[in-house]
Structures are given as C-alpha cells and as structure tokens.
Design a protein around this motif. Structure first.
Motif, PDB file in Angstrom:
ATOM      1  N   LYS A   7     -16.112   2.219   4.175  1.00  0.00           N
ATOM      2  CA  LYS A   7     -16.223   0.828   3.725  1.00  0.00           C
ATOM      3  C   LYS A   7     -17.546   0.217   4.169  1.00  0.00           C
ATOM      4  O   LYS A   7     -18.202  -0.487   3.401  1.00  0.00           O
ATOM      5  CB  LYS A   7     -15.051   0.005   4.243  1.00  0.00           C
ATOM      6  CG  LYS A   7     -15.031  -1.402   3.687  1.00  0.00           C
ATOM      7  CD  LYS A   7     -13.767  -2.134   4.052  1.00  0.00           C
ATOM      8  CE  LYS A   7     -13.745  -3.490   3.370  1.00  0.00           C
ATOM      9  NZ  LYS A   7     -12.495  -4.197   3.602  1.00  0.00           N
ATOM     10  N   ASP A  64     -18.736  -8.946   0.007  1.00  0.00           N
ATOM     11  CA  ASP A  64     -18.032  -9.725  -1.015  1.00  0.00           C
ATOM     12  C   ASP A  64     -18.035  -9.019  -2.364  1.00  0.00           C
ATOM     13  O   ASP A  64     -17.001  -8.953  -3.042  1.00  0.00           O
ATOM     14  CB  ASP A  64     -18.649 -11.120  -1.160  1.00  0.00           C
ATOM     15  CG  ASP A  64     -18.365 -12.011   0.039  1.00  0.00           C
ATOM     16  OD1 ASP A  64     -17.439 -11.700   0.820  1.00  0.00           O
ATOM     17  OD2 ASP A  64     -19.084 -13.022   0.203  1.00  0.00           O
ATOM     18  N   SER A 115     -15.725  -5.976  -2.308  1.00  0.00           N
ATOM     19  CA  SER A 115     -14.330  -6.397  -2.384  1.00  0.00           C
ATOM     20  C   SER A 115     -13.969  -6.843  -3.797  1.00  0.00           C
ATOM     21  O   SER A 115     -12.915  -6.486  -4.328  1.00  0.00           O
ATOM     22  CB  SER A 115     -14.088  -7.527  -1.385  1.00  0.00           C
ATOM     23  OG  SER A 115     -12.743  -7.923  -1.412  1.00  0.00           O
ATOM     24  N   LYS A 116     -14.844  -7.607  -4.424  1.00  0.00           N
ATOM     25  CA  LYS A 116     -14.603  -8.071  -5.794  1.00  0.00           C
ATOM     26  C   LYS A 116     -14.569  -6.894  -6.757  1.00  0.00           C
ATOM     27  O   LYS A 116     -13.705  -6.837  -7.647  1.00  0.00           O
ATOM     28  CB  LYS A 116     -15.659  -9.078  -6.230  1.00  0.00           C
ATOM     29  CG  LYS A 116     -15.393  -9.632  -7.626  1.00  0.00           C
ATOM     30  CD  LYS A 116     -16.394 -10.670  -8.032  1.00  0.00           C
ATOM     31  CE  LYS A 116     -16.215 -11.220  -9.425  1.00  0.00           C
ATOM     32  NZ  LYS A 116     -15.394 -10.525 -10.360  1.00  0.00           N
ATOM     33  N   SER A 165     -13.736  -3.814  -6.114  1.00  0.00           N
ATOM     34  CA  SER A 165     -12.479  -3.100  -5.889  1.00  0.00           C
ATOM     35  C   SER A 165     -11.316  -3.827  -6.569  1.00  0.00           C
ATOM     36  O   SER A 165     -10.476  -3.208  -7.237  1.00  0.00           O
ATOM     37  CB  SER A 165     -12.229  -2.960  -4.386  1.00  0.00           C
ATOM     38  OG  SER A 165     -11.081  -2.184  -4.161  1.00  0.00           O
ATOM     39  N   ASP A 166     -11.262  -5.153  -6.416  1.00  0.00           N
ATOM     40  CA  ASP A 166     -10.214  -5.951  -7.051  1.00  0.00           C
ATOM     41  C   ASP A 166     -10.280  -5.836  -8.575  1.00  0.00           C
ATOM     42  O   ASP A 166      -9.247  -5.688  -9.243  1.00  0.00           O
ATOM     43  CB  ASP A 166     -10.331  -7.429  -6.651  1.00  0.00           C
ATOM     44  CG  ASP A 166      -9.979  -7.693  -5.196  1.00  0.00           C
ATOM     45  OD1 ASP A 166      -9.357  -6.815  -4.548  1.00  0.00           O
ATOM     46  OD2 ASP A 166     -10.342  -8.784  -4.704  1.00  0.00           O
ATOM     47  N   ASP A 167     -11.486  -5.921  -9.122  1.00  0.00           N
ATOM     48  CA  ASP A 167     -11.659  -5.837 -10.576  1.00  0.00           C
ATOM     49  C   ASP A 167     -11.263  -4.471 -11.115  1.00  0.00           C
ATOM     50  O   ASP A 167     -10.616  -4.374 -12.170  1.00  0.00           O
ATOM     51  CB  ASP A 167     -13.109  -6.145 -10.973  1.00  0.00           C
ATOM     52  CG  ASP A 167     -13.488  -7.612 -10.784  1.00  0.00           C
ATOM     53  OD1 ASP A 167     -12.589  -8.459 -10.592  1.00  0.00           O
ATOM     54  OD2 ASP A 167     -14.705  -7.901 -10.817  1.00  0.00           O
ATOM     55  N   LEU A 195      -9.131  -2.360  -9.737  1.00  0.00           N
ATOM     56  CA  LEU A 195      -7.680  -2.255  -9.628  1.00  0.00           C
ATOM     57  C   LEU A 195      -6.999  -2.993 -10.782  1.00  0.00           C
ATOM     58  O   LEU A 195      -6.105  -2.452 -11.438  1.00  0.00           O
ATOM     59  CB  LEU A 195      -7.194  -2.793  -8.288  1.00  0.00           C
ATOM     60  CG  LEU A 195      -5.690  -2.754  -8.058  1.00  0.00           C
ATOM     61  CD1 LEU A 195      -5.169  -1.318  -8.120  1.00  0.00           C
ATOM     62  CD2 LEU A 195      -5.340  -3.388  -6.729  1.00  0.00           C
ATOM     63  N   ALA A 196      -7.404  -4.219 -11.017  1.00  0.00           N
ATOM     64  CA  ALA A 196      -6.796  -5.018 -12.104  1.00  0.00           C
ATOM     65  C   ALA A 196      -7.009  -4.340 -13.457  1.00  0.00           C
ATOM     66  O   ALA A 196      -6.081  -4.260 -14.277  1.00  0.00           O
ATOM     67  CB  ALA A 196      -7.371  -6.435 -12.101  1.00  0.00           C
ATOM     68  N   GLU A 244      -4.790  -1.227 -13.795  1.00  0.00           N
ATOM     69  CA  GLU A 244      -3.409  -1.587 -14.072  1.00  0.00           C
ATOM     70  C   GLU A 244      -3.202  -1.968 -15.525  1.00  0.00           C
ATOM     71  O   GLU A 244      -2.235  -1.558 -16.154  1.00  0.00           O
ATOM     72  CB  GLU A 244      -2.958  -2.716 -13.130  1.00  0.00           C
ATOM     73  CG  GLU A 244      -2.772  -2.228 -11.699  1.00  0.00           C
ATOM     74  CD  GLU A 244      -2.525  -3.332 -10.690  1.00  0.00           C
ATOM     75  OE1 GLU A 244      -2.651  -4.547 -11.060  1.00  0.00           O
ATOM     76  OE2 GLU A 244      -2.202  -3.006  -9.537  1.00  0.00           O
TER      77      GLU A 244
END
Length: 141
Positions: A112, A122, A125-126, A128-130, A132-133, A136
C-alpha cells in the motif's frame, strides 16, 4: 496505425494496471515466500478459523475450483488444514500460518505504501473504491 483506441479501452487499460500492480505486489510479498494471493488467503483463514471454502472463494473473487487448488497448495506447505463437516469444507490456520501473519501484514502495508507513494493516498483509495464499484456492476450484468 492509430493506437489511441487502446487508451480508451477498459479491457486494455485494466489489464495494464493489473500487470503493474501485480509486479509491485510480488516485489513486496517476496519476503513472505508467498504470492500476494496466498498471503491474503492466509490472512482471511487466520482471521476466521473455520471459514468455509465457499466464503473464501467469494471474498477473494475466485472460482471454487481455483480456491480448492489454492488450499491444496497451502495444505502441502502446512499453512492451512481442511476439516469436512457434513457437506461443508472448513479451513483452519496452522501454527506455521499464524507465525507468518506479521510478515504478511508487513508486506501488505509495504504494498500500500509503494503504490500510494506513486498515486497519492487519496487517489489510491479512490481508485480502489472505483474499481470495486465498477467490478460489482460488471459482475451483475
């Protein structure tokens, strides 16, 4: 030939990202003697003794047959053990896997830190979130 289509192709760009992050992850996990996937698998098993193979496959986003091969290898290295309970296969840590946990967590932390140093905490992290979304959504299609 114009190759600009490659820069706008999610298939191409996501595979390029995958190769880049895999290279960094393998470098950081080299000290564990494990690939990153096996390291994270051990963390899940250590953290949830008796977790089912089905749960592990879901958490790691791999097929049940792939997970079976992963567990076979961990058992061969005395890093996990399976117990059958009816039709359910439960996976347990071993003393050897518990001893590796600190090293695996350090490798994960270094991973990381490595990509965050390049991307920024930041943005990493963003991203990774994007991812993942998006994953899905694509899996539901």
């Amino acid at each position: 030939m114009d190759d600009s289509f490659l820069r706008t192709c999610l298939f191409f760009t996501s595979n390029r990202l995958s190769r880049a992050i895999t290279k960094i992850a393998e470098e950081q996990f080299a000290s564990t003697g494990l690939s990153p996937m096996y390291g994270y698998l051990i963390l899940l098993v250590n953290g949830t003794p008796g977790i089912t193979q089905k749960e592990l496959a879901e958490k790691l986003s791999v097929t049940p047959s792939t997970l079976t091969r992963f567990i076979d290898k961990l058992e061969g290295r005395h890093l996990a053990e399976r117990k059958v309970q009816g039709k359910t296969v439960l996976v347990y840590p071993t003393e050897k896997s518990k001893e590796l946990e600190v090293t695996i967590r350090a490798a994960s932390r270094k991973l990381k830190e490595s990509y965050s140093a390049v991307l920024g905490l930041d943005d990493a992290s963003k991203l990774s979130d994007d991812i993942l979304a998006s994953s899905e959504l694509l899996e539901k299609r």
